[in-house]
Design a protein around this motif. Structure first.
Motif, PDB file in Angstrom:
ATOM      1  N   ASP A   1    -108.826  48.614 -68.031  1.00 44.91           N
ATOM      2  CA  ASP A   1    -109.700  49.653 -67.471  1.00 44.91           C
ATOM      3  C   ASP A   1    -109.723  50.886 -68.374  1.00 44.91           C
ATOM      4  O   ASP A   1    -110.783  51.494 -68.591  1.00 44.91           O
ATOM      5  CB  ASP A   1    -109.243  50.064 -66.071  1.00 44.91           C
ATOM      6  CG  ASP A   1    -109.493  48.991 -65.017  1.00 44.91           C
ATOM      7  OD1 ASP A   1    -110.194  48.006 -65.312  1.00 44.91           O
ATOM      8  OD2 ASP A   1    -108.957  49.145 -63.892  1.00 44.91           O
ATOM      9  N   ALA A   2    -108.558  51.258 -68.901  1.00 43.73           N
ATOM     10  CA  ALA A   2    -108.484  52.421 -69.794  1.00 43.73           C
ATOM     11  C   ALA A   2    -109.272  52.177 -71.069  1.00 43.73           C
ATOM     12  O   ALA A   2    -109.955  53.090 -71.571  1.00 43.73           O
ATOM     13  CB  ALA A   2    -107.027  52.751 -70.120  1.00 43.73           C
ATOM     14  N   LEU A   3    -109.198  50.972 -71.611  1.00 42.32           N
ATOM     15  CA  LEU A   3    -109.972  50.661 -72.820  1.00 42.32           C
ATOM     16  C   LEU A   3    -111.468  50.759 -72.558  1.00 42.32           C
ATOM     17  O   LEU A   3    -112.215  51.307 -73.378  1.00 42.32           O
ATOM     18  CB  LEU A   3    -109.615  49.263 -73.335  1.00 42.32           C
ATOM     19  CG  LEU A   3    -108.276  49.156 -74.020  1.00 42.32           C
ATOM     20  CD1 LEU A   3    -107.923  47.693 -74.272  1.00 42.32           C
ATOM     21  CD2 LEU A   3    -108.272  49.932 -75.326  1.00 42.32           C
ATOM     22  N   VAL A   4    -111.900  50.259 -71.421  1.00 38.03           N
ATOM     23  CA  VAL A   4    -113.332  50.336 -71.077  1.00 38.03           C
ATOM     24  C   VAL A   4    -113.754  51.793 -70.923  1.00 38.03           C
ATOM     25  O   VAL A   4    -114.782  52.207 -71.474  1.00 38.03           O
ATOM     26  CB  VAL A   4    -113.635  49.524 -69.795  1.00 38.03           C
ATOM     27  CG1 VAL A   4    -115.038  49.796 -69.290  1.00 38.03           C
ATOM     28  CG2 VAL A   4    -113.433  48.036 -70.051  1.00 38.03           C
ATOM     29  N   ARG A   5    -112.959  52.574 -70.180  1.00 36.72           N
ATOM     30  CA  ARG A   5    -113.309  53.992 -70.001  1.00 36.72           C
ATOM     31  C   ARG A   5    -113.314  54.736 -71.329  1.00 36.72           C
ATOM     32  O   ARG A   5    -114.179  55.580 -71.576  1.00 36.72           O
ATOM     33  CB  ARG A   5    -112.343  54.667 -69.038  1.00 36.72           C
ATOM     34  CG  ARG A   5    -112.604  54.297 -67.606  1.00 36.72           C
ATOM     35  CD  ARG A   5    -111.826  55.169 -66.669  1.00 36.72           C
ATOM     36  NE  ARG A   5    -111.828  54.595 -65.342  1.00 36.72           N
ATOM     37  CZ  ARG A   5    -111.109  55.051 -64.350  1.00 36.72           C
ATOM     38  NH1 ARG A   5    -110.321  56.095 -64.512  1.00 36.72           N
ATOM     39  NH2 ARG A   5    -111.158  54.471 -63.173  1.00 36.72           N
ATOM     40  N   ALA A   6    -112.335  54.436 -72.175  1.00 35.47           N
ATOM     41  CA  ALA A   6    -112.276  55.097 -73.482  1.00 35.47           C
ATOM     42  C   ALA A   6    -113.493  54.704 -74.324  1.00 35.47           C
ATOM     43  O   ALA A   6    -114.078  55.549 -75.007  1.00 35.47           O
ATOM     44  CB  ALA A   6    -110.978  54.730 -74.199  1.00 35.47           C
ATOM     45  N   TRP A   7    -113.862  53.441 -74.283  1.00 32.81           N
ATOM     46  CA  TRP A   7    -115.041  52.958 -75.015  1.00 32.81           C
ATOM     47  C   TRP A   7    -116.286  53.725 -74.559  1.00 32.81           C
ATOM     48  O   TRP A   7    -117.068  54.208 -75.380  1.00 32.81           O
ATOM     49  CB  TRP A   7    -115.201  51.462 -74.763  1.00 32.81           C
ATOM     50  CG  TRP A   7    -116.449  50.853 -75.332  1.00 32.81           C
ATOM     51  CD1 TRP A   7    -117.668  50.767 -74.735  1.00 32.81           C
ATOM     52  CD2 TRP A   7    -116.594  50.254 -76.614  1.00 32.81           C
ATOM     53  NE1 TRP A   7    -118.564  50.141 -75.561  1.00 32.81           N
ATOM     54  CE2 TRP A   7    -117.928  49.809 -76.725  1.00 32.81           C
ATOM     55  CE3 TRP A   7    -115.732  50.036 -77.676  1.00 32.81           C
ATOM     56  CZ2 TRP A   7    -118.411  49.166 -77.846  1.00 32.81           C
ATOM     57  CZ3 TRP A   7    -116.217  49.397 -78.795  1.00 32.81           C
ATOM     58  CH2 TRP A   7    -117.545  48.965 -78.882  1.00 32.81           C
ATOM     59  N   LEU A   8    -116.434  53.858 -73.248  1.00 33.56           N
ATOM     60  CA  LEU A   8    -117.615  54.535 -72.705  1.00 33.56           C
ATOM     61  C   LEU A   8    -117.608  56.039 -72.969  1.00 33.56           C
ATOM     62  O   LEU A   8    -118.663  56.651 -73.091  1.00 33.56           O
ATOM     63  CB  LEU A   8    -117.728  54.268 -71.196  1.00 33.56           C
ATOM     64  CG  LEU A   8    -117.983  52.813 -70.811  1.00 33.56           C
ATOM     65  CD1 LEU A   8    -117.887  52.636 -69.300  1.00 33.56           C
ATOM     66  CD2 LEU A   8    -119.321  52.327 -71.341  1.00 33.56           C
ATOM     67  N   ALA A   9    -116.414  56.623 -73.046  1.00 34.99           N
ATOM     68  CA  ALA A   9    -116.304  58.076 -73.222  1.00 34.99           C
ATOM     69  C   ALA A   9    -116.019  58.470 -74.665  1.00 34.99           C
ATOM     70  O   ALA A   9    -115.742  59.639 -74.938  1.00 34.99           O
ATOM     71  CB  ALA A   9    -115.193  58.613 -72.314  1.00 34.99           C
ATOM     72  N   TRP A  10    -116.074  57.542 -75.570  1.00 33.69           N
ATOM     73  CA  TRP A  10    -115.706  57.790 -76.963  1.00 33.69           C
ATOM     74  C   TRP A  10    -116.405  59.015 -77.543  1.00 33.69           C
ATOM     75  O   TRP A  10    -115.812  59.807 -78.257  1.00 33.69           O
ATOM     76  CB  TRP A  10    -116.009  56.560 -77.809  1.00 33.69           C
ATOM     77  CG  TRP A  10    -115.682  56.719 -79.252  1.00 33.69           C
ATOM     78  CD1 TRP A  10    -116.568  56.727 -80.286  1.00 33.69           C
ATOM     79  CD2 TRP A  10    -114.394  56.899 -79.833  1.00 33.69           C
ATOM     80  NE1 TRP A  10    -115.903  56.888 -81.476  1.00 33.69           N
ATOM     81  CE2 TRP A  10    -114.557  56.997 -81.217  1.00 33.69           C
ATOM     82  CE3 TRP A  10    -113.108  56.993 -79.318  1.00 33.69           C
ATOM     83  CZ2 TRP A  10    -113.492  57.179 -82.093  1.00 33.69           C
ATOM     84  CZ3 TRP A  10    -112.049  57.179 -80.193  1.00 33.69           C
ATOM     85  CH2 TRP A  10    -112.258  57.263 -81.556  1.00 33.69           C
ATOM     86  N   GLY A  11    -117.649  59.200 -77.202  1.00 38.26           N
ATOM     87  CA  GLY A  11    -118.411  60.337 -77.725  1.00 38.26           C
ATOM     88  C   GLY A  11    -117.899  61.688 -77.259  1.00 38.26           C
ATOM     89  O   GLY A  11    -118.197  62.716 -77.859  1.00 38.26           O
ATOM     90  N   SER A  12    -117.084  61.709 -76.197  1.00 42.14           N
ATOM     91  CA  SER A  12    -116.571  62.984 -75.675  1.00 42.14           C
ATOM     92  C   SER A  12    -115.300  63.445 -76.382  1.00 42.14           C
ATOM     93  O   SER A  12    -114.863  64.574 -76.168  1.00 42.14           O
ATOM     94  CB  SER A  12    -116.306  62.871 -74.176  1.00 42.14           C
ATOM     95  OG  SER A  12    -115.191  62.030 -73.931  1.00 42.14           O
ATOM     96  N   LEU A  13    -114.713  62.592 -77.201  1.00 45.37           N
ATOM     97  CA  LEU A  13    -113.499  62.972 -77.922  1.00 45.37           C
ATOM     98  C   LEU A  13    -113.885  63.914 -79.058  1.00 45.37           C
ATOM     99  O   LEU A  13    -114.558  63.534 -80.004  1.00 45.37           O
ATOM    100  CB  LEU A  13    -112.769  61.740 -78.470  1.00 45.37           C
ATOM    101  CG  LEU A  13    -111.512  62.012 -79.273  1.00 45.37           C
ATOM    102  CD1 LEU A  13    -110.447  62.690 -78.412  1.00 45.37           C
ATOM    103  CD2 LEU A  13    -110.972  60.715 -79.855  1.00 45.37           C
TER     104      LEU A  13
END
Length: 172
Positions: free
Chosen positions: A41-53
């Motif tokens: 789940d964390a990998l999916v969320r990180a993938w989706l939010a990558w642009g916010s880093l």
């Protein structure tokens, strides 16, 4: 310019951080299957939010924050739901769980189950993941003072629980 979709740095995260993240989730949740689900789940969320880093150098704390929040949510939900064993087969599966075996292995780690999710998380991050108070604050997005007070409260509760267990062991 960074693209909105994950790039080579995200792939590097997956390669270099996945085992560590899974171990952290396992310590927080005390269950291998839950740790696998939380890590995914964390990998999916990180993938989706990558642009916010904003700062790629802050990749590990950013990903840990996502993972820890997922684990804390799971711990809170678990506290509201009672699980029962349906048959002996599920007990066999649970017995083969490396995190359950580790956490059930001694009194101190069993005492962690008495803590609420936030206090358990702070203790695991401090002593299981060997993070500093500042590192914990960064991952939980809490002020340092909050981390210190929750760690202090958690350790006091653990001491009290260990003393209770010891008194019960002596009495029997």
């Amino acid at each position: 310019d960074r693209m909105a979709i994950p790039d080579e740095r995200f792939t590097t995260l997956v390669r270099t951080e996945l085992d560590r993240a899974y171990r952290l989730a396992g310590l927080l949740l005390g269950d291998a299957a839950d740790a696998e689900d939380a890590t995914q789940d964390a990998l999916v969320r990180a993938w989706l939010a990558w642009g916010s880093l904003r700062d790629p150098a802050a990749l590990r704390p950013w990903f840990d924050r996502i993972l820890v929040n997922i684990c804390r949510d799971r711990l809170r939900r678990r506290a509201k739901v009672r699980f029962i064993t349906l048959d002996d087969a599920s007990a066999t599966v649970a017995a083969a769980d490396p995190f359950r075996d580790l956490l059930a292995g001694d009194t101190a780690t069993r005492a962690l189950d008495t803590l609420d999710p936030d206090l358990r998380t702070v203790v695991i991050l401090r002593y299981g993941a060997d993070l500093t108070v500042d590192g914990i604050a960064a991952r939980l997005d809490w002020p340092t003072g909050t981390v210190k007070s929750r760690l202090h409260r958690a350790l006091a509760q653990l001491r009290a629980e260990l003393e209770r267990i010891e008194r019960n062991a002596v009495a029997t």
